[in-house]
Design a protein around this motif. Structure first.
Motif, PDB file in Angstrom:
ATOM      1  N   LEU A  16      55.934  -4.711  10.412  1.00  0.00           N
ATOM      2  CA  LEU A  16      56.576  -5.623  10.862  1.00  0.00           C
ATOM      3  C   LEU A  16      56.316  -6.511  12.192  1.00  0.00           C
ATOM      4  O   LEU A  16      54.863  -6.127  12.466  1.00  0.00           O
ATOM      5  CB  LEU A  16      57.559  -4.652  12.250  1.00  0.00           C
ATOM      6  N   GLY A  17      56.246  -8.049  11.885  1.00  0.00           N
ATOM      7  CA  GLY A  17      55.179  -8.526  12.815  1.00  0.00           C
ATOM      8  C   GLY A  17      54.181  -9.055  12.081  1.00  0.00           C
ATOM      9  O   GLY A  17      53.075  -9.285  12.853  1.00  0.00           O
ATOM     10  N   ALA A  18      53.595  -8.756  10.878  1.00  0.00           N
ATOM     11  CA  ALA A  18      52.360  -9.170  10.428  1.00  0.00           C
ATOM     12  C   ALA A  18      52.427 -10.929  10.552  1.00  0.00           C
ATOM     13  O   ALA A  18      51.459 -11.093  10.837  1.00  0.00           O
ATOM     14  CB  ALA A  18      52.850  -8.440   9.105  1.00  0.00           C
ATOM     15  N   THR A  19      53.428 -11.832  10.035  1.00  0.00           N
ATOM     16  CA  THR A  19      53.481 -12.848  10.154  1.00  0.00           C
ATOM     17  C   THR A  19      53.546 -13.830  11.206  1.00  0.00           C
ATOM     18  O   THR A  19      53.731 -14.798  11.542  1.00  0.00           O
ATOM     19  CB  THR A  19      54.562 -13.497   9.062  1.00  0.00           C
ATOM     20  N   SER A  20      54.922 -13.762  11.772  1.00  0.00           N
ATOM     21  CA  SER A  20      55.488 -14.447  12.646  1.00  0.00           C
ATOM     22  C   SER A  20      55.432 -12.473  13.773  1.00  0.00           C
ATOM     23  O   SER A  20      56.650 -11.702  13.498  1.00  0.00           O
ATOM     24  CB  SER A  20      56.560 -14.500  12.795  1.00  0.00           C
ATOM     25  N   LYS A  21      55.399 -12.616  14.605  1.00  0.00           N
ATOM     26  CA  LYS A  21      55.232 -11.370  15.776  1.00  0.00           C
ATOM     27  C   LYS A  21      56.185 -11.220  16.580  1.00  0.00           C
ATOM     28  O   LYS A  21      56.837 -12.439  16.600  1.00  0.00           O
ATOM     29  CB  LYS A  21      53.894 -11.261  17.618  1.00  0.00           C
ATOM     30  N   LEU A  22      56.310  -9.743  16.371  1.00  0.00           N
ATOM     31  CA  LEU A  22      58.169  -9.264  17.628  1.00  0.00           C
ATOM     32  C   LEU A  22      57.466  -9.808  18.710  1.00  0.00           C
ATOM     33  O   LEU A  22      57.159  -9.379  19.747  1.00  0.00           O
ATOM     34  CB  LEU A  22      58.343  -8.157  17.096  1.00  0.00           C
ATOM     35  N   ALA A  23      58.348  -9.720  19.244  1.00  0.00           N
ATOM     36  CA  ALA A  23      59.068 -10.001  20.882  1.00  0.00           C
ATOM     37  C   ALA A  23      58.395  -8.462  21.496  1.00  0.00           C
ATOM     38  O   ALA A  23      57.574  -8.547  22.398  1.00  0.00           O
ATOM     39  CB  ALA A  23      60.034 -10.888  21.389  1.00  0.00           C
ATOM     40  N   ILE A  37      52.875  -2.845  13.382  1.00  0.00           N
ATOM     41  CA  ILE A  37      53.980  -3.387  13.532  1.00  0.00           C
ATOM     42  C   ILE A  37      53.269  -4.628  15.107  1.00  0.00           C
ATOM     43  O   ILE A  37      52.323  -3.952  15.572  1.00  0.00           O
ATOM     44  CB  ILE A  37      54.654  -2.229  14.771  1.00  0.00           C
ATOM     45  N   SER A  38      53.437  -5.061  15.256  1.00  0.00           N
ATOM     46  CA  SER A  38      52.455  -6.045  16.100  1.00  0.00           C
ATOM     47  C   SER A  38      53.516  -6.421  17.145  1.00  0.00           C
ATOM     48  O   SER A  38      54.311  -7.720  16.063  1.00  0.00           O
ATOM     49  CB  SER A  38      52.023  -7.511  15.276  1.00  0.00           C
ATOM     50  N   THR A  39      53.797  -6.746  18.031  1.00  0.00           N
ATOM     51  CA  THR A  39      54.295  -7.415  18.920  1.00  0.00           C
ATOM     52  C   THR A  39      53.578  -8.169  20.087  1.00  0.00           C
ATOM     53  O   THR A  39      52.127  -8.277  20.014  1.00  0.00           O
ATOM     54  CB  THR A  39      55.542  -6.265  19.682  1.00  0.00           C
ATOM     55  N   THR A  40      54.696  -9.134  20.578  1.00  0.00           N
ATOM     56  CA  THR A  40      53.820 -10.223  22.047  1.00  0.00           C
ATOM     57  C   THR A  40      54.098  -9.046  22.855  1.00  0.00           C
ATOM     58  O   THR A  40      53.312  -9.166  24.287  1.00  0.00           O
ATOM     59  CB  THR A  40      54.545 -12.027  22.080  1.00  0.00           C
ATOM     60  N   GLY A  41      55.534  -8.631  23.492  1.00  0.00           N
ATOM     61  CA  GLY A  41      55.987  -7.797  24.036  1.00  0.00           C
ATOM     62  C   GLY A  41      55.498  -6.216  23.597  1.00  0.00           C
ATOM     63  O   GLY A  41      54.617  -5.585  23.080  1.00  0.00           O
ATOM     64  N   ASN A  42      56.513  -5.353  24.821  1.00  0.00           N
ATOM     65  CA  ASN A  42      56.221  -3.915  24.958  1.00  0.00           C
ATOM     66  C   ASN A  42      56.986  -3.193  23.918  1.00  0.00           C
ATOM     67  O   ASN A  42      57.511  -3.987  22.775  1.00  0.00           O
ATOM     68  CB  ASN A  42      57.344  -3.364  25.566  1.00  0.00           C
ATOM     69  N   GLN A  43      56.199  -1.900  23.159  1.00  0.00           N
ATOM     70  CA  GLN A  43      56.527  -0.590  22.797  1.00  0.00           C
ATOM     71  C   GLN A  43      56.941   0.637  22.811  1.00  0.00           C
ATOM     72  O   GLN A  43      56.227   1.277  23.178  1.00  0.00           O
ATOM     73  CB  GLN A  43      56.135  -0.831  21.490  1.00  0.00           C
ATOM     74  N   SER A  44      58.060   0.589  22.235  1.00  0.00           N
ATOM     75  CA  SER A  44      59.051   1.942  22.887  1.00  0.00           C
ATOM     76  C   SER A  44      59.129   2.854  21.712  1.00  0.00           C
ATOM     77  O   SER A  44      60.084   2.462  20.735  1.00  0.00           O
ATOM     78  CB  SER A  44      59.551   1.636  23.568  1.00  0.00           C
ATOM     79  N   TYR A  45      58.852   3.998  22.114  1.00  0.00           N
ATOM     80  CA  TYR A  45      58.623   5.503  20.724  1.00  0.00           C
ATOM     81  C   TYR A  45      59.543   6.724  21.418  1.00  0.00           C
ATOM     82  O   TYR A  45      58.641   6.740  21.906  1.00  0.00           O
ATOM     83  CB  TYR A  45      57.900   5.334  19.545  1.00  0.00           C
ATOM     84  N   THR A  46      61.080   6.382  20.420  1.00  0.00           N
ATOM     85  CA  THR A  46      61.452   7.922  21.631  1.00  0.00           C
ATOM     86  C   THR A  46      61.878   8.378  20.304  1.00  0.00           C
ATOM     87  O   THR A  46      62.869   8.395  19.475  1.00  0.00           O
ATOM     88  CB  THR A  46      62.640   7.580  22.071  1.00  0.00           C
ATOM     89  N   THR A  47      61.484   9.640  20.244  1.00  0.00           N
ATOM     90  CA  THR A  47      61.893  10.530  18.286  1.00  0.00           C
ATOM     91  C   THR A  47      61.949  11.911  19.148  1.00  0.00           C
ATOM     92  O   THR A  47      61.693  12.637  20.007  1.00  0.00           O
ATOM     93  CB  THR A  47      60.889  10.678  16.943  1.00  0.00           C
ATOM     94  N   SER A  48      63.290  13.085  18.638  1.00  0.00           N
ATOM     95  CA  SER A  48      63.235  13.791  18.596  1.00  0.00           C
ATOM     96  C   SER A  48      62.433  15.172  18.689  1.00  0.00           C
ATOM     97  O   SER A  48      62.334  16.358  18.675  1.00  0.00           O
ATOM     98  CB  SER A  48      65.009  14.776  19.003  1.00  0.00           C
ATOM     99  N   SER A  49      61.635  14.676  17.349  1.00  0.00           N
ATOM    100  CA  SER A  49      60.701  16.050  16.706  1.00  0.00           C
ATOM    101  C   SER A  49      59.081  14.721  16.790  1.00  0.00           C
ATOM    102  O   SER A  49      58.436  13.672  17.125  1.00  0.00           O
ATOM    103  CB  SER A  49      60.653  16.060  15.544  1.00  0.00           C
TER     104      SER A  49
END
Length: 85
Positions: A16-23, A37-49
């Motif tokens: 995700l975001g390889a060609t055009s980075k996600l915001a 995964i490539s972004t120009t801004g924040n990345q947040s990951y929440t899982t229950s495991s």
């Protein structure tokens, strides 16, 4: 991009975001199998495991946040650009 699977699992099969980075990206799920995964801004990951990461995560100017226990695999790379405060 927000992915809210609730009690379902999320599998990201291609970069995700390889060609055009996600915001930014936010993922909420029971578990996550991720890819690069490539972004120009924040990345947040929440899982229950526990989340196991074997990929590259890049944020140009945001934070990368894991709201769960995390296991970093041998191939994991987390990059925050050095010009950040």
């Amino acid at each position: 991009l927000t992915i809210d699977a609730g009690t379902g699992a999320v599998t990201l099969d291609s970069a995700l975001g390889a060609t055009s980075k996600l915001a930014s990206i936010t993922v909420n799920s029971s578990s996550l199998a991720n890819t690069d995964i490539s972004t120009t801004g924040n990345q947040s990951y929440t899982t229950s495991s526990t989340m196991t990461i074997n990929s590259t995560l890049i944020s140009d100017s945001g934070d990368i946040t894991f709201n769960t226990a995390v296991i970093l695999g041998d191939n994991t790379i987390v990059t925050l650009r050095p010009d950040r405060d």
